[in-house]
Design an enzyme around this catalytic site. Structure first.
Site, PDB file in Angstrom:
ATOM      1  N   ASN A  54      82.819 -28.413  41.958  1.00  0.00           N
ATOM      2  CA  ASN A  54      82.506 -28.138  43.595  1.00  0.00           C
ATOM      3  C   ASN A  54      80.205 -28.698  43.754  1.00  0.00           C
ATOM      4  O   ASN A  54      80.041 -28.962  44.293  1.00  0.00           O
ATOM      5  CB  ASN A  54      82.303 -27.353  43.923  1.00  0.00           C
ATOM      6  CG  ASN A  54      83.342 -26.396  44.840  1.00  0.00           C
ATOM      7  OD1 ASN A  54      84.525 -26.719  44.167  1.00  0.00           O
ATOM      8  ND2 ASN A  54      83.940 -25.384  44.647  1.00  0.00           N
ATOM      9  N   TYR A  66      88.883 -32.736  29.246  1.00  0.00           N
ATOM     10  CA  TYR A  66      89.700 -33.159  28.218  1.00  0.00           C
ATOM     11  C   TYR A  66      90.548 -33.749  28.271  1.00  0.00           C
ATOM     12  O   TYR A  66      91.625 -33.997  29.261  1.00  0.00           O
ATOM     13  CB  TYR A  66      89.897 -31.528  27.676  1.00  0.00           C
ATOM     14  CG  TYR A  66      88.265 -30.652  27.244  1.00  0.00           C
ATOM     15  CD1 TYR A  66      87.580 -31.232  26.953  1.00  0.00           C
ATOM     16  CD2 TYR A  66      88.775 -29.414  27.702  1.00  0.00           C
ATOM     17  CE1 TYR A  66      86.275 -30.829  25.736  1.00  0.00           C
ATOM     18  CE2 TYR A  66      87.779 -29.081  27.137  1.00  0.00           C
ATOM     19  CZ  TYR A  66      86.704 -29.071  25.991  1.00  0.00           C
ATOM     20  OH  TYR A  66      85.511 -28.465  25.771  1.00  0.00           O
ATOM     21  N   ASP A 106      91.888 -16.183  35.637  1.00  0.00           N
ATOM     22  CA  ASP A 106      90.997 -16.121  36.880  1.00  0.00           C
ATOM     23  C   ASP A 106      90.668 -14.621  36.587  1.00  0.00           C
ATOM     24  O   ASP A 106      90.460 -14.006  35.804  1.00  0.00           O
ATOM     25  CB  ASP A 106      91.607 -16.527  38.089  1.00  0.00           C
ATOM     26  CG  ASP A 106      90.998 -16.884  39.028  1.00  0.00           C
ATOM     27  OD1 ASP A 106      89.978 -16.553  39.819  1.00  0.00           O
ATOM     28  OD2 ASP A 106      90.944 -18.503  39.394  1.00  0.00           O
ATOM     29  N   SER A 110      88.878 -25.293  43.430  1.00  0.00           N
ATOM     30  CA  SER A 110      89.390 -23.634  42.821  1.00  0.00           C
ATOM     31  C   SER A 110      90.554 -23.848  43.424  1.00  0.00           C
ATOM     32  O   SER A 110      91.829 -23.401  42.782  1.00  0.00           O
ATOM     33  CB  SER A 110      88.664 -22.899  42.900  1.00  0.00           C
ATOM     34  OG  SER A 110      87.670 -22.363  41.966  1.00  0.00           O
ATOM     35  N   VAL A 122      94.391 -32.841  30.816  1.00  0.00           N
ATOM     36  CA  VAL A 122      94.333 -31.804  30.872  1.00  0.00           C
ATOM     37  C   VAL A 122      94.535 -33.052  31.922  1.00  0.00           C
ATOM     38  O   VAL A 122      93.440 -33.692  33.382  1.00  0.00           O
ATOM     39  CB  VAL A 122      92.703 -31.170  31.682  1.00  0.00           C
ATOM     40  CG1 VAL A 122      92.096 -29.867  32.629  1.00  0.00           C
ATOM     41  CG2 VAL A 122      92.675 -30.334  29.862  1.00  0.00           C
ATOM     42  N   HIS A 163      89.301 -13.679  44.000  1.00  0.00           N
ATOM     43  CA  HIS A 163      89.871 -15.409  43.643  1.00  0.00           C
ATOM     44  C   HIS A 163      90.608 -15.520  42.301  1.00  0.00           C
ATOM     45  O   HIS A 163      91.958 -16.369  43.159  1.00  0.00           O
ATOM     46  CB  HIS A 163      88.348 -16.187  42.263  1.00  0.00           C
ATOM     47  CG  HIS A 163      88.289 -17.113  42.268  1.00  0.00           C
ATOM     48  ND1 HIS A 163      89.063 -17.873  41.438  1.00  0.00           N
ATOM     49  CD2 HIS A 163      87.707 -18.615  42.941  1.00  0.00           C
ATOM     50  CE1 HIS A 163      88.344 -18.884  41.326  1.00  0.00           C
ATOM     51  NE2 HIS A 163      87.784 -18.972  42.444  1.00  0.00           N
TER      52      HIS A 163
END
Length: 428
Positions: free
Chosen positions: A236, A251, A91, A301, A254, A141
């Site tokens: 989002n 993918y 991040d 997120s 994931v 973040h």
């Protein structure tokens, strides 16, 4: 609906596509995007549940956030709090000045993946790169993401991470300028595997499809092959029913995480698609900010680290389970409104307690109808042309009862007649 103003874009850069405000006002980033064609999106910062604009540092949130009230914490932590499990947060870095993150972050294994030579702005100033161990976060973040996963308990707040004894590996791969690229994200994933991460959290996406042989796809595949649980935010851009794939969430292997609201329904902004595997709270998410204190924010997120925290607990509880079995367990035990999977919330909204308690044996993939096995079909009844055995037994039983009653009546009546005859015969 959240409105946006788009600024200039830079080809090949990671750009921010969520909630953000200039430092030191709340860096309330809802989502980062790995695309060179999308621009920066500037919107007002999110407000905490108590109201007011977020600053760094901020005031502590005294109560228990709604996203934790929905969980029976004591039952969740009955057997583990995530000790021994490492979660890589790829991040904007993680600020270790926050009291709840100081003991949670492994500064020795942290890494700054941003380029050392940075392009200067129009005023001749180069953006600050931050510490080499990834513990600088000017955006906020990454600090928010890390707090949801592993923030330590504090007497000053009811907020705590879902895996409060897990360890965070901070990997700074992005910044306010969107310096990160798909290549640096791939390099960050590769480093996380080498650093010994058990779980990788990626709260970023790209709106554009990448080549199947892309460096990012190869990095994800290598992480999965190394038995690392890879969790990514779904995106989002779901407002107005927009459906599209995002990467790396799309993918195979994931776990793509969508956002749910307080009613366990899909948040309006949450990206939909067949790639969505599960949903988690993503509205008014109270969490840690640089310098101390807490703020609230919205976005997938912050749904992804919610799932990553529970995944860390499962890894600690079942170290022998494979990464796909951890994912399957999370999906199978999710709270569903339908029997199977849908494109809005995947297999349902995560149920942390159920994931940790209905774990008698590993499963390789989730199944519909809550995993109940199909019952054997009943055998057809044999065709009876005449009287059945049961009917015959019932008829004979009736005969016996009626016959017995008649016999008792006859004997009783005969006894009365004989008694009367004796009496008359004995009369002078």
């Amino acid at each position: 609906m959240m409105q946006r103003r788009t600024s200039r874009s830079r080809r090949g850069c990671i750009t921010w596509r969520g909630r953000w405000a200039a430092y030191p006002v709340a860096g309330a980033v809802g989502l980062t995007a790995l695309t060179g064609l999308a621009g920066l999106a500037w919107v007002p910062p999110a407000a905490a549940e108590g109201g007011g604009q977020c600053t760094f540092p901020s005031k502590p949130f005294e109560g228990r956030p709604w996203s934790l009230k929905r969980v029976l914490i004591d039952q969740l932590w009955q057997t583990t709090k995530g000790k021994g499990v490492s979660v890589a947060v790829i991040d904007t870095g993680v600020d270790v000045k926050h009291p709840q993150l100081k003991e949670a972050v492994d500064t020795k294994r942290g890494k700054n993946m941003l380029p050392k030579k940075r392009k200067k702005d129009e005023y001749g100033n180069a953006p600050k790169r931050g510490k080499e161990n990834g513990t600088t976060d000017l955006v906020g973040h990454g600090t928010k993401v890390a707090g949801i996963i592993a923030a330590r308990p504090s007497d000053k707040t009811g907020f705590v991470g879902l895996a409060p004894e897990a360890t965070v590996i901070p990997i700074q791969q992005n910044d306010a300028e969107g310096t990160g690229t798909a290549a640096t994200l791939a390099a960050s994933i590769e480093y996380a595997v080498k650093a010994g991460a058990d779980v990788i959290n990626i709260s970023q996406d790209t709106a554009e499809a990448l080549r199947p042989e892309s460096v990012l796809k190869r990095a994800v595949d290598e992480a999965l092959a190394a038995d690392v649980v890879v969790i990514a935010s779904a995106g989002n851009d779901g407002s107005g029913g927009n459906v599209k794939k995002t990467y790396p969430a799309s993918y195979p292997g994931v776990l793509a995480v969508a956002s749910s609201d307080r009613n366990n329904e899909r948040a309006p902004f949450s990206q939909s698609g067949e790639f969505v595997g599960i949903a988690a709270p993503g509205v008014d998410m109270v969490t840690t900010v640089p310098g101390g204190g807490h703020c609230a924010d919205n976005g997938t997120s912050f749904s992804a680290p919610y799932v990553a925290g529970v995944a860390a607990l499962l890894r600690a509880e079942h170290p022998d389970w494979k990464q796909h079995q951890i994912v399957a367990q999370l999906e199978q035990t999710a709270e569903r409104s339908i029997s199977g999977r849908d494109r809005h919330v995947g297999w349902g909204v995560i149920d942390p307690v159920r994931a940790l308690t209905e774990d008698d044996q590993p499963i390789d993939e989730p199944v519909a109808r809550e995993g109940v096995s199909k019952a054997e079909e009943p055998s057809p009844a044999e065709l009876q042309l005449g009287e059945s055995t049961q009917e015959r037994n019932e008829r004979l039983g009736t005969y016996v009862v009626v016959g017995g009653g008649v016999l008792v009546g006859v004997l009783g009546g005969g006894a009365l007649v004989y008694r009367d005859w004796r009496r008359r015969g004995a009369t002078p």
